[in-house]
Enzyme design. Structure first.
Site, PDB file in Angstrom:
ATOM      1  N   HIS A 175     -55.988   8.816 -75.504  1.00  0.00           N
ATOM      2  CA  HIS A 175     -56.479   8.465 -76.840  1.00  0.00           C
ATOM      3  C   HIS A 175     -55.327   7.777 -77.567  1.00  0.00           C
ATOM      4  O   HIS A 175     -54.360   8.422 -77.964  1.00  0.00           O
ATOM      5  CB  HIS A 175     -56.941   9.708 -77.604  1.00  0.00           C
ATOM      6  CG  HIS A 175     -58.261  10.219 -77.140  1.00  0.00           C
ATOM      7  ND1 HIS A 175     -58.631  11.544 -77.247  1.00  0.00           N
ATOM      8  CD2 HIS A 175     -59.324   9.571 -76.583  1.00  0.00           C
ATOM      9  CE1 HIS A 175     -59.863  11.680 -76.761  1.00  0.00           C
ATOM     10  NE2 HIS A 175     -60.300  10.502 -76.356  1.00  0.00           N
ATOM     11  N   GLU A 178     -53.174   8.798 -80.736  1.00  0.00           N
ATOM     12  CA  GLU A 178     -52.475  10.084 -80.765  1.00  0.00           C
ATOM     13  C   GLU A 178     -51.015   9.864 -80.365  1.00  0.00           C
ATOM     14  O   GLU A 178     -50.544  10.305 -79.324  1.00  0.00           O
ATOM     15  CB  GLU A 178     -53.235  11.081 -79.871  1.00  0.00           C
ATOM     16  CG  GLU A 178     -54.650  11.306 -80.412  1.00  0.00           C
ATOM     17  CD  GLU A 178     -55.631  11.998 -79.472  1.00  0.00           C
ATOM     18  OE1 GLU A 178     -55.230  12.436 -78.381  1.00  0.00           O
ATOM     19  OE2 GLU A 178     -56.819  12.095 -79.840  1.00  0.00           O
ATOM     20  N   HIS A 299     -53.034  15.585 -75.828  1.00  0.00           N
ATOM     21  CA  HIS A 299     -53.792  15.040 -76.968  1.00  0.00           C
ATOM     22  C   HIS A 299     -53.209  15.588 -78.265  1.00  0.00           C
ATOM     23  O   HIS A 299     -52.351  16.462 -78.272  1.00  0.00           O
ATOM     24  CB  HIS A 299     -55.270  15.451 -76.869  1.00  0.00           C
ATOM     25  CG  HIS A 299     -56.005  14.779 -75.756  1.00  0.00           C
ATOM     26  ND1 HIS A 299     -56.825  13.702 -75.964  1.00  0.00           N
ATOM     27  CD2 HIS A 299     -56.021  15.012 -74.414  1.00  0.00           C
ATOM     28  CE1 HIS A 299     -57.332  13.306 -74.809  1.00  0.00           C
ATOM     29  NE2 HIS A 299     -56.854  14.092 -73.841  1.00  0.00           N
ATOM     30  N   GLU A 374     -53.531  20.053 -77.506  1.00  0.00           N
ATOM     31  CA  GLU A 374     -53.763  19.345 -78.771  1.00  0.00           C
ATOM     32  C   GLU A 374     -52.542  19.660 -79.621  1.00  0.00           C
ATOM     33  O   GLU A 374     -52.403  20.763 -80.150  1.00  0.00           O
ATOM     34  CB  GLU A 374     -55.043  19.841 -79.465  1.00  0.00           C
ATOM     35  CG  GLU A 374     -56.335  19.587 -78.689  1.00  0.00           C
ATOM     36  CD  GLU A 374     -56.867  18.157 -78.813  1.00  0.00           C
ATOM     37  OE1 GLU A 374     -56.284  17.362 -79.581  1.00  0.00           O
ATOM     38  OE2 GLU A 374     -57.867  17.849 -78.139  1.00  0.00           O
TER      39      GLU A 374
HETATM   40 ZN   LIG Z   1     -57.378  13.063 -77.915  1.00  0.00          ZN
END
Ligand SMILES: [Zn+2]
Ligand SMILES: *[C@@H]1O[C@H](CO)[C@@H](O)[C@H](O)[C@H]1NC(C)=O
Ligand SMILES: *[C@@H]1O[C@H](CO)[C@@H](O)[C@H](O)[C@H]1NC(C)=O
Ligand SMILES: *[C@@H]1O[C@H](CO)[C@@H](O)[C@H](O)[C@H]1NC(C)=O
Length: 439
Positions: A175, A178, A299, A374
Site C-alpha cells: 500500500h 503507508e 502495513h 499495522e
Molecule cells: Zn495497508
C-alpha cells in the site's frame, strides 16, 4: 505563433500534472459507541467513495478515521451530528502534515547518508540497496521479484551469512501511501548489517532475510510525485486507476471486504493475480516456500499485529500458537516506548478482508508463521506520521522482530535447518567474550 501555442500547452500540461494539494482536507476521528452507529458509518463506507477511510467502520471499532475534502465536510459532519455520533477533528488541514513529511536526499556511495528522520523516494531507496550490496558483498545480494505494471523493478535484498538457512521474508510498501513501512524495513536492513547488538547479529546470522521495502513501486512513485494518499497500483481500468494489491491474491478472492468498482480504494481487480505486482511476487515466493519460516507483511496504521485469516474469525491452522507468539512479541515491542499493540486474526481485529497476501501465503505456501503489522499510530496522524516518529517506530518494530524469533523458538518454531547450531555457536562465542571481560 506556433511555438507560443506549444509553450502554453506545455504550461497547461504541467499545471495539470502538478502534485495534488490537500489544503483544508480534514482527518476526522470518529468514536462510534454502538453497533447502530457503526452501521451508519458502514453505509457511508459502502455507498460513498468521496470519503477516504483510513480505519474502517468494523464491528467493535474503537475508532474510525476518515478524510474529507473541504466541500464535503458539512455533509459528513451533518450526518454525524444527526446520528448523534461523536467525533473529533484529528487534523484540520492534512496538507500541513504532508508539508512536514521531509523527504531526504540520499548521497550515492554513502550508505550512512540514509537517515531515520526522513522519508525517501523510490530511487533513493533502490540506490541505497545497491550501495549496501557493494559495501557488504559477502552478505547482501540484490534480488528482484519481477517488474511492476509500469515496468519498474520490484527490488529487494537477501541478507545471508551462508547457504541453506531458513528464510524470514518481509514484504512492505504494497500500500504505497503507508510510507512508514519502507522506512521501518530499511532500518531493519541497516541493523541486520551494522548492529553490534548480539541478538541482532545472531538473527542476521541464523536466517536468510529476504526484504522488499517497496512491493508497489508505481504506487510509491505516484505518492511522491503526484498524489500523496495513493494506495493501489497504477494500472488503468477504464477511466480509473489502480487495484488494491492487498485484495488481489488468489485466496478467497473477492469473497469479502473488497470491491468490484475500479474507483474504490479496495478494488480487487478483474481476477485473482490480475496484477503484475502480485503475480510476480507470488511466482517469486513459490520456489522459496519450503524454506520460509516467518512471513511479515508490513502495513500502517493502527498498531495491530494480525494473523490469517481475513475471511473468518474461526481459529484456523496454528492460530493459538501464532497468537501467543505474536502477543509476547508485542509485549517486547512496547518495552522501549510504551507503544501498545493489539494482536488478533485479521477478521476479528480489523475487518473481513480476502484476497490478502498473508492468507495466500498461509493457505498455499503453508508458511508456519505469518503476520501483518499495522504500524503506528492510532488515529492521530495515520498515513502522515511525522518524520520524528520514523526512528522510534523502526526501533520498537525491530525489537519485536527479534522477539518474534525468540518466542517462536520457545513454541518450537524456527529451529530447523542449521540455524540452531549457528545460534548455539554464536552463544558460545559470546559467552567466551563475556567471560574474558570478567577475567
Ligand atoms: Zn495497508
Ligand atoms: C483553508 O481554509 C482557510 C480558513 O477557512 C482559508 O482561509 C483558506 O483560504 C483555505 N485554503 C485553501 C487553499 O482553500
Ligand atoms: C456538528 O456538530 C459540531 C459540534 O456540535 C459543530 O461544531 C458543527 O458545526 C456541526 N456541523 C454541522 C454540519 O452540523
Ligand atoms: C476461510 O478460508 C480458509 C482458507 O481458504 C478456508 O479453509 C476456510 O474454510 C474459510 N472459512 C470460511 C468460513 O469461509
Amino acid at each position: 505563433m506556433i511555438p507560443k501555442l506549444i509553450l502554453s500547452l506545455l504550461i497547461i500540461t504541467c499545471v495539470s500534472c502538478e502534485k495534488f494539494r490537500f489544503d483544508n482536507y480534514t482527518l476526522y476521528k470518529i468514536l462510534p459507541k454502538d453497533l447502530n452507529e457503526i452501521k451508519v458509518l458502514q453505509n457511508l463506507y459502502d455507498s460513498d467513495t468521496r470519503f477516504d477511510f483510513w480505519r474502517d467502520p468494523v464491528p467493535n471499532a474503537e475508532y474510525v478515521t476518515v478524510v474529507s475534502a473541504p466541500k464535503y465536510k458539512g455533509e459528513l459532519e451533518g450526518l454525524l451530528n444527526r446520528s448523534g455520533i461523536a467525533f473529533e477533528v484529528a487534523m484540520q488541514n492534512i496538507q500541513n502534515a504532508i508539508d512536514k513529511e521531509r523527504v531526504g536526499q540520499y548521497n550515492r556511495n554513502n550508505i550512512w547518508s540514509m537517515r531515520w528522520d526522513r522519508y525517501y523516494d523510490l530511487s533513493a531507496i533502490n540506490a541505497w540497496l545497491d550501495d549496501l550490496a557493494r559495501q557488504f558483498p559477502s552478505l547482501v545480494t540484490i534480488v528482484s521479484a519481477g517488474t511492476s505494471y509500469e515496468g519498474r523493478d520490484i527490488k529487494g535484498v537477501k541478507i545471508s551469512h551462508g547457504e541453506g538457512r531458513r528464510i524470514i521474508f518481509i514484504e512492505s510498501g504494497i500500500h504505497s501511501r503507508e510510507w512508514i513501512t519502507p522506512s521501518t524495513v530499511c532500518y531493519a536492513i541497516s541493523q541486520l548489517l551494522t548492529s553490534t547488538d548480539p541478538e541482532t547479529m545472531a538473527a542476521a546470522r541464523d536466517f536468510d532475510w529476504y526484504i522488499f521495502p517497496v512491493t508497489n513501486p508505481d504506487g510509491y512513485v505516484w505518492t511522491h510525485t503526484e498524489f500523496r494518499l495513493w494506495r493501489k497500483n497504477r494500472r488503468p481500468y477504464g477511466s480509473e486507476f489502480g487495484v488494491d494489491l492487498n485484495r488481489n491474491w488468489n485466496s478467497n478472492w473477492l469473497v469479502r471486504g473488497s470491491s468490484t468498482n475500479p474507483s474504490s480504494i479496495n478494488y480487487a481487480g478483474p481476477g485473482p493475480f490480475s496484477e503484475p505486482e502480485t503475480k510476480h511476487l507470488a511466482d517469486y515466493l513459490r520456489p522459496l516456500a519450503d524454506r520460509i519460516e516467518l512471513y511479515l507483511s508490513m502495513h500502517s496504521s493502527g498498531q495491530l499485529l494480525l494473523i490469517p485469516f481475513g475471511n473468518t474469525t474461526e481459529p484456523l491452522a496454528n492460530y493459538h500458537d501464532a497468537l501467543n507468539i505474536g502477543r509476547r512479541a508485542m509485549g517486547a515491542l512496547s518495552v522501549r516506548y510504551g507503544t501498545p499493540y493489539t494482536t488478533g486474526n485479521v477478521a476479528e481485529a480489523i475487518y473481513y478482508a480476502t484476497g490478502i497476501t498473508v492468507d495466500w501465503v498461509k493457505e498455499h505456501l503453508h508458511v508456519p508463521l505469518v503476520y501483518i503489522y499495522e504500524l503506528r499510530d492510532r488515529g492521530t496522524y495515520g498515513h502522515l506520521l511525522p518524520p520524528d516518529q520514523i526512528l522510534p517506530t523502526a526501533e520498537e518494530t525491530m525489537d519485536s522482530f527479534l522477539d518474534l524469533i525468540h518466542q517462536a523458538r520457545r513454541f518450537g518454531y524456527m529451529n530447523s535447518g542449521n540455524s540452531l547450531s549457528v545460534s548455539l555457536g554464536m552463544k558460545i562465542i559470546l559467552g567466551i567474550t563475556v567471560l574474558q571481560r570478567f577475567l
